[in-house]
Design an enzyme around this catalytic site. Structure first.
Site, short mmCIF file in Angstrom:
data_model
loop_
_atom_site.label_atom_id
_atom_site.label_comp_id
_atom_site.label_asym_id
_atom_site.label_seq_id
_atom_site.Cartn_x
_atom_site.Cartn_y
_atom_site.Cartn_z
N ARG A 154 62.08 -102.58 -5.97
CA ARG A 154 63.38 -103.17 -6.37
C ARG A 154 63.51 -104.64 -6.03
NH1 ARG A 154 64.27 -98.28 -4.80
NH2 ARG A 154 62.30 -98.56 -3.75
N THR A 155 62.95 -105.09 -4.93
CA THR A 155 63.14 -106.51 -4.59
C THR A 155 62.45 -107.38 -5.64
OG1 THR A 155 63.17 -105.90 -2.26
CG2 THR A 155 62.86 -108.21 -2.76
N ARG A 173 57.01 -112.25 -0.77
CA ARG A 173 56.94 -111.18 0.24
C ARG A 173 55.52 -111.18 0.78
NH1 ARG A 173 59.04 -105.05 -0.47
NH2 ARG A 173 60.97 -106.17 -0.01
N HIS A 225 64.54 -109.96 6.06
CA HIS A 225 64.68 -109.68 4.62
C HIS A 225 66.10 -110.13 4.25
CE1 HIS A 225 64.26 -107.92 0.78
NE2 HIS A 225 63.87 -106.70 1.09
N LYS A 270 40.18 -115.32 -0.88
CA LYS A 270 39.01 -116.22 -0.84
C LYS A 270 39.13 -117.20 0.31
CE LYS A 270 38.48 -116.14 -5.87
NZ LYS A 270 38.57 -116.99 -7.09
C1 NCD Z 1 62.80 -102.41 2.36
C2 NCD Z 1 61.72 -103.39 2.75
O1 NCD Z 1 60.78 -103.64 1.99
O2 NCD Z 1 61.87 -103.92 3.83
N1 NCD Z 1 62.83 -102.17 1.00
C3 NCD Z 1 63.54 -103.02 0.21
O3 NCD Z 1 63.22 -104.18 0.07
N2 NCD Z 1 64.65 -102.54 -0.38
C4 NCD Z 1 62.84 -101.17 3.19
C5 NCD Z 1 61.61 -100.30 3.27
O4 NCD Z 1 60.58 -100.58 2.68
O5 NCD Z 1 61.72 -99.28 3.95
#
Ligand code: NCD
Length: 345
Positions: free
Chosen positions: A63-64, A113, A141, A92
């Site tokens: 989702r992110t 990320r 996050h 690399k």
């Molecule tokens: C979370 C994350 O990636 O930190 N997910 C998200 O971005 N909605 C939580 C998780 O992975 O448990």
């Protein structure tokens, strides 16, 4: 904790929730409110036409990544993606700073990320364009915390309660969960909050976050008992055991399924109308099942409203960072097509 400075959204990196003061949060949330018709594809706006988002996800995401990309598309911009470190030149031996120099030539804003705490800030230090932290290891996050708080505000509206005075239980892997780390920091901007921190002792919330909450004047209770912790709260915020952060993944099995919530437990212990949240993904494997599917018909389960809110909060972030928030409605029109999600033209 680190340095606190107000976000002047225009051109800013979004790396930590510590950047945000209450007035920034308010500005973001009121901008997010205005994004809803566009997020629902009732109306179209093209204010980011010609802009490119570099969506760089070096760790698993659904989702992110998709909501950042969709948010950018919904404002009229285009998205380029790189998914998985193994398909980038990082394998690399390229440094994050070199990668940043290169990618910031191809993009107007970058979401990233990465599994290592601090890596997104390092990347941002060499980027010529704004960088948004989409999760750096177990550190932070920030956009998730913002969409979580936006959801909390909206859910509480119908319950005559506010963020000031909130009562919340955070449950699960509080040691590694970056969403609860960022959310805790964000709550420090508000007043008179009761926070129940529910985890196995080994997965407790790190001291720095507990101290910050206490220094903000909040009531903090650290416990490993679920039932009594969910009894007098407005929000139950459940989280997944972050198995990818364990040296030995089998260690994670010891904690899976320790704090399960289902309809029977909810009915027995929670106040009526307690809101259930989770950043998702919820671990639905039988041995975990932290939020049972029998809660799906409970109207207080806000997890999918939360994901929908993610889209509008991320649209608002882009609109403010690229300084088009004031132009969104001026450049809007209705859509021509039949919209199957809302059943109208
Ligand atoms: C979370 C994350 O990636 O930190 N997910 C998200 O971005 N909605 C939580 C998780 O992975 O448990």
């Amino acid at each position: 904790m680190g340095q606190v400075f107000t976000v002047d959204f225009t051109g800013a990196h979004i790396l930590s929730i510590e950047q945000f003061q209450r007035e920034d949060i308010e500005k973001l949330f009121r901008t997010a409110d205005r994004m809803e018709p566009y997020a629902q594809r009732r109306r179209v706006t093209r204010v980011l036409e010609g802009a490119i988002l570099g969506n760089m996800f070096f760790e698993a995401s659904t989702r992110t990544r998709i909501s950042f990309g969709s948010a950018f598309n919904l404002l009229g911009g285009e998205v380029r993606e790189s998914v998985g470190a193994e398909s980038s030149s990082l394998v690399k031996g390229e440094s994050l700073r070199d990668t940043a120099r290169v990618l910031s030539g191809y993009s107007d804003v970058i979401c990233m990320r990465h599994p290592v705490a601090g890596s997104v800030a390092e990347f941002a230090s060499a980027s010529r364009v704004p960088v948004i932290n989409g999760g750096d290891g177990s550190n932070e996050h920030p956009s998730q915390a913002l969409l979580d708080l936006y959801t909390i505000e909206r859910e509480l509206q119908g319950r005559q309660r506010k963020i000031d005075g909130l009562r919340i239980a955070m449950i699960g892997d509080l040691k590694h969960g970056r969403t609860v780390h960022s959310l805790s920091k964000l709550l420090c901007q508000y007043r008179n909050i009761k926070v129940m921190l529910v985890s196995p002792a080994e997965l407790a919330m790190p001291d720095e976050y507990v101290s910050a909450l206490r220094e903000a004047g909040h009531q903090v209770h650290v416990t490993d008992r679920l039932e009594e912790s969910i009894a007098n709260v407005d929000i139950v915020y459940s989280t997944r055991i972050q198995e990818e952060r364990f040296q030995d993944r089998q260690q994670a099995d010891l904690y899976r399924g320790r704090f399960r919530l289902n309809q029977a437990i909810y009915t027995r212990h929670c106040e009526p109308n307690t809101v259930i949240m989770h950043p998702l993904p919820r671990d639905s494997r039988a041995e975990a099942n932290e939020l049972d599917a029998d809660l799906d018909s409970n109207p207080n389960l806000a997890i999918f409203r939360q994901t929908d809110n993610g889209l509008i909060v991320r649209m608002a972030l882009f609109a403010l960072i690229l300084d088009v928030a004031h132009l969104v409605d001026q450049h809007a029109r209705d859509v021509f097509w039949f919209n199957p999600r809302i059943g109208s033209h």
